[in-house]
Design an enzyme around this catalytic site. Structure first.
Site, mmCIF file in Angstrom:
data_model
loop_
_atom_site.group_PDB
_atom_site.id
_atom_site.type_symbol
_atom_site.label_atom_id
_atom_site.label_comp_id
_atom_site.label_asym_id
_atom_site.label_seq_id
_atom_site.Cartn_x
_atom_site.Cartn_y
_atom_site.Cartn_z
ATOM 1 N N THR A 176 0.819 -1.168 -0.141
ATOM 2 C CA THR A 176 0.074 0.201 0.052
ATOM 3 C C THR A 176 0.986 1.249 -0.210
ATOM 4 O OG1 THR A 176 -1.762 -1.081 1.321
ATOM 5 C CG2 THR A 176 -1.525 1.236 1.515
ATOM 6 N N ARG A 204 -13.620 -8.404 -1.308
ATOM 7 C CA ARG A 204 -12.568 -8.320 0.122
ATOM 8 C C ARG A 204 -12.389 -6.957 0.037
ATOM 9 N NH1 ARG A 204 -7.187 -6.545 1.255
ATOM 10 N NH2 ARG A 204 -6.337 -7.764 2.830
ATOM 11 N N GLY A 206 -9.753 -4.597 2.598
ATOM 12 C CA GLY A 206 -8.727 -4.603 3.636
ATOM 13 C C GLY A 206 -8.559 -3.351 4.550
ATOM 14 N N ASP A 207 -7.490 -3.168 5.214
ATOM 15 C CA ASP A 207 -7.529 -2.043 6.203
ATOM 16 C C ASP A 207 -7.454 -0.733 5.516
ATOM 17 O OD1 ASP A 207 -4.790 -2.829 5.236
ATOM 18 O OD2 ASP A 207 -3.911 -1.349 6.585
ATOM 19 N N GLY A 228 0.631 -3.877 4.878
ATOM 20 C CA GLY A 228 0.912 -5.171 5.293
ATOM 21 C C GLY A 228 -0.404 -5.997 5.220
ATOM 22 N N GLY A 230 -4.076 -6.687 5.648
ATOM 23 C CA GLY A 230 -5.034 -6.011 6.131
ATOM 24 C C GLY A 230 -5.866 -6.599 7.111
HETATM 25 N N1 ASP Z 1 -3.164 -3.366 3.685
HETATM 26 C C1 ASP Z 1 -3.122 -3.884 2.480
HETATM 27 C C2 ASP Z 1 -4.286 -4.824 2.336
HETATM 28 O O1 ASP Z 1 -4.396 -5.777 3.121
HETATM 29 C C3 ASP Z 1 -2.200 -4.413 1.598
HETATM 30 C C4 ASP Z 1 -0.685 -3.818 1.764
HETATM 31 O O2 ASP Z 1 -0.481 -2.916 2.326
HETATM 32 O O3 ASP Z 1 0.086 -4.927 1.677
HETATM 33 O O4 ASP Z 1 -5.250 -4.631 1.351
#
Ligand code: ASP
Length: 320
Positions: A176, A204, A206-207, A228, A230
């Site tokens: 991200t 889906r 994510g965070d 990371g 999410g």
């Molecule tokens: N945090 C993001 C998600 O889970 C992906 C990432 O930052 O690696 O969608």
């Protein structure tokens, strides 16, 4: 001012050498920090935008737009890794410190700049968050750059027809762009954008577009952003935790590390969380931490930007 800037550059160098032990000293903005080495491009564009008279929010938006254009790492923008049905669904959000306003979009298809869409939601709707089809309609209604997604219907159909005992999609190849800014007035801004976990289930989220998880800004304290997995970050409201720790007086570096320790302590996965955070506070101090990997990120001032790296935090004995 020159002395302060030299301090910040020196702090970058010291930080690279001894993260977790050498918190950065205070620095008056502008200052930007972003996730991953590609974040350096975002920081540079953001600082140039502010130097040209743009606001901190403009800096955040323009910096992230550049990464969306480049689809850096194949994990941001329409060039990001597709979902399990074979097409990208994008998430983004933005926060404006001075009025604590926010905009967020999730599961958006075919919109080139989800960060701009998030800003439009914030500034031109009565809502904070739009998802899926509705977010796309809103984008088209506001003349945002788009691509034809008519091919997605066929892909969805093929995916829906797949044998039901097929292995669950593996979520891989995710990153991200989270970009935080402190402007010369001491105001704080942030944004993030991602195509999310590669091969995620359609729908889906994510965070990243969830306020308090992938991003949080409080103009009286500072800002934090995440990258990371999410699913792990959002169960702990990671970015909100960090801002609250800074409110209690912690340096951003200590706050990022403490959030990871707390998450690990309360989670059956321990430190295997794949969670990375960046943070800056109103005094222009910054930090970053990662649960179980090296984490490179970018920091910049008008005097220049640099990619620095923190190692995974040293685990604290888990209390369970
Ligand atoms: N945090 C993001 C998600 O889970 C992906 C990432 O930052 O690696 O969608």
């Amino acid at each position: 001012m020159l002395i302060r800037r030299s301090c910040a550059v020196l702090a970058l160098t010291l930080f690279a050498a001894c993260a977790q032990t050498s918190p950065t000293p205070a620095f008056e903005g502008p200052l930007m920090i972003a996730t991953w080495p590609f974040g350096k491009t975002a920081v540079d564009v953001g600082l140039q935008t502010m130097a040209a008279g743009g606001s901190g929010l403009d800096g955040v938006e323009q910096g992230i737009r550049r990464i969306e254009e480049l689809s850096s790492d194949g994990t941001v923008g329409l060039g990001g890794t597709p979902n399990a049905a074979g097409y990208p669904q994008l998430d983004a959000c933005i926060m404006n410190g001075p009025d604590h306003n926010a905009g967020s979009v999730a599961g958006v298809e075919g919109i080139v700049h989800p960060i701009t869409l998030a800003r439009r939601v914030m500034e031109h709707s009565k809502h904070v968050m739009l998802v899926g089809e509705g977010a796309r309609w809103f984008a088209l209604d506001h003349g945002l750059k788009s691509v034809d997604v008519s091919g997605h219907a066929a892909k969805k159909e093929t995916w829906l027809d797949r044998p039901r005992d097929a292995a669950a999609p593996k979520t891989t190849g995710h990153d991200t762009i989270a970009l935080l800014a402190l402007d010369a007035n001491g105001d704080v801004f942030g944004g993030c954008s991602t195509s999310g976990a590669g091969r995620k289930l359609p729908g889906r989220v994510g965070d990243s577009p969830i306020l308090g998880s992938g991003l949080y800004v409080d103009n009286s304290v500072g800002a934090a952003g995440a990258t990371g997995l999410g699913e792990n970050i959002m169960r702990h409201c990671g970015s909100f935790q960090i801002v609250e720790l800074m409110r209690q007086g912690m340096h951003p570096q200590a706050a990022c590390e403490e959030a990871i320790h707390r998450m690990a302590a309360g989670d059956p996965r321990g430190y295997e969380l794949a969670a990375c955070f960046i943070a800056l506070d109103k005094q222009g101090r910054w930090g970053a931490a990662a649960s179980n990997q090296n984490f490179p990120f970018a920091v910049g001032t008008p005097d220049g930007s640099e990619v620095v790296k923190v190692p995974a935090v040293s685990p604290r004995p888990l209390d369970r």
